[in-house]
Design an enzyme around this catalytic site. Structure first.
Site, short mmCIF file in Angstrom:
data_model
loop_
_atom_site.label_atom_id
_atom_site.label_comp_id
_atom_site.label_asym_id
_atom_site.label_seq_id
_atom_site.Cartn_x
_atom_site.Cartn_y
_atom_site.Cartn_z
N LYS A 29 81.26 26.67 32.28
CA LYS A 29 81.68 27.82 31.48
C LYS A 29 81.09 29.09 32.07
O LYS A 29 79.87 29.20 32.25
CB LYS A 29 81.18 27.67 30.05
CG LYS A 29 82.17 27.03 29.10
CD LYS A 29 81.60 27.05 27.70
CE LYS A 29 82.66 26.82 26.66
NZ LYS A 29 82.08 26.85 25.30
O1 G3P Z 1 83.77 27.03 21.61
C1 G3P Z 1 83.22 28.25 21.20
C2 G3P Z 1 82.44 28.09 19.97
O2 G3P Z 1 81.33 27.28 20.20
C3 G3P Z 1 82.05 29.32 19.27
O3 G3P Z 1 82.19 29.03 17.95
O4 G3P Z 1 81.82 29.24 15.55
O5 G3P Z 1 80.05 29.97 17.18
O6 G3P Z 1 82.14 31.29 16.91
P1 G3P Z 1 81.50 29.95 16.84
#
Ligand code: G3P
Length: 222
Positions: free
Chosen positions: A84
């Site tokens: 990533k």
């Molecule tokens: O895949 C991206 C993810 O981990 C981010 O999610 O819920 O932290 O915005 P969030």
């Protein structure tokens, strides 16, 4: 649409794979940190050995040479590992460099169509628009997913990049990602558990058993 699990939790990953519906995993430094003070390489290798498909894990450097050096290291950890790289200017250059070396990149933290386009043009295997985080600031995250899908579809010969709908917060996001044509949605374990639940299914199962036992007798099985 394929489903990935957005977690670094081994038990949750094992369960998702056992269900037969999870074909990849995405992690990030926050998700890895949730698992405590772990050996990063060892954890990623364990995840890669459980999951049949791509496992994305993130670099920590922010400059081009640091990102490329970390990505080269990560790429040796397992066959199915994907690196990533954040959607910064440095990230575009690093992605280009890594793509030339056949290292698969997931261009992450994408919040605009232009970022997704640049990631794709630089050679990323995946781009990850963060739906929930756009919703959080009053924007329409799923609209971005739709836009990227539509634009990428117009250039099938030059853009091979797949879209991972990320930052998924609830089952409705999964439905909308599928409707929008996202190739992949990466979901937290909690959301995966919610996807199968419906109160009418639970009521239906109880009622069928009640009717059966009323006539056949208590405890009578097949
Ligand atoms: O895949 C991206 C993810 O981990 C981010 O999610 O819920 O932290 O915005 P969030």
């Amino acid at each position: 649409m394929r489903l990935f699990l957005d977690t670094a939790n081994i038990d949750h990953i094992r369960h998702g794979v056992k269900l037969g519906v999870i074909t990849g995993v995405t992690t990030n430094p926050s998700l890895v940190s949730k698992e405590g003070k772990v050996d990063y390489k060892h954890l990623v290798q364990e995840i890669c050995s459980i999951v049949p498909g791509p496992v994305s894990t993130e670099v920590l450097s922010q400059d081009v040479s640091g990102m490329v050096a970390e990505a080269r290291q990560i790429a040796t950890w397992a066959e199915n590992v994907v690196v990533k790289i954040p959607a910064s200017l440095e990230g575009v250059e690093a992605t280009h460099q890594l793509a030339k070396e056949n290292i698969k990149v997931n261009f992450t933290l994408c919040f605009s169509l232009n970022q997704a386009l640049l990631g794709a043009l630089a050679g990323a295997a995946f781009v990850s628009p963060f739906v929930g985080r756009l919703d959080d600031i009053g924007e329409h995250g799923m609209r971005l997913v739709k836009e990227i899908v539509e634009v990428f579809k117009k250039y099938p010969d030059s853009i091979k990049t797949q879209l991972i709908a990320a930052s998924i917060r609830h089952p409705q996001h999964c439905i909308e990602a599928a409707e929008a044509g996202a190739q992949i949605a990466t979901v937290p374990y909690q959301v995966l558990m919610q996807m199968i639940r419906h109160p009418l299914t639970d009521i239906g199962i109880s009622r069928f058993l009640e009717d059966w036992h009323k006539v056949m007798g208590e405890g009578k099985s097949i």
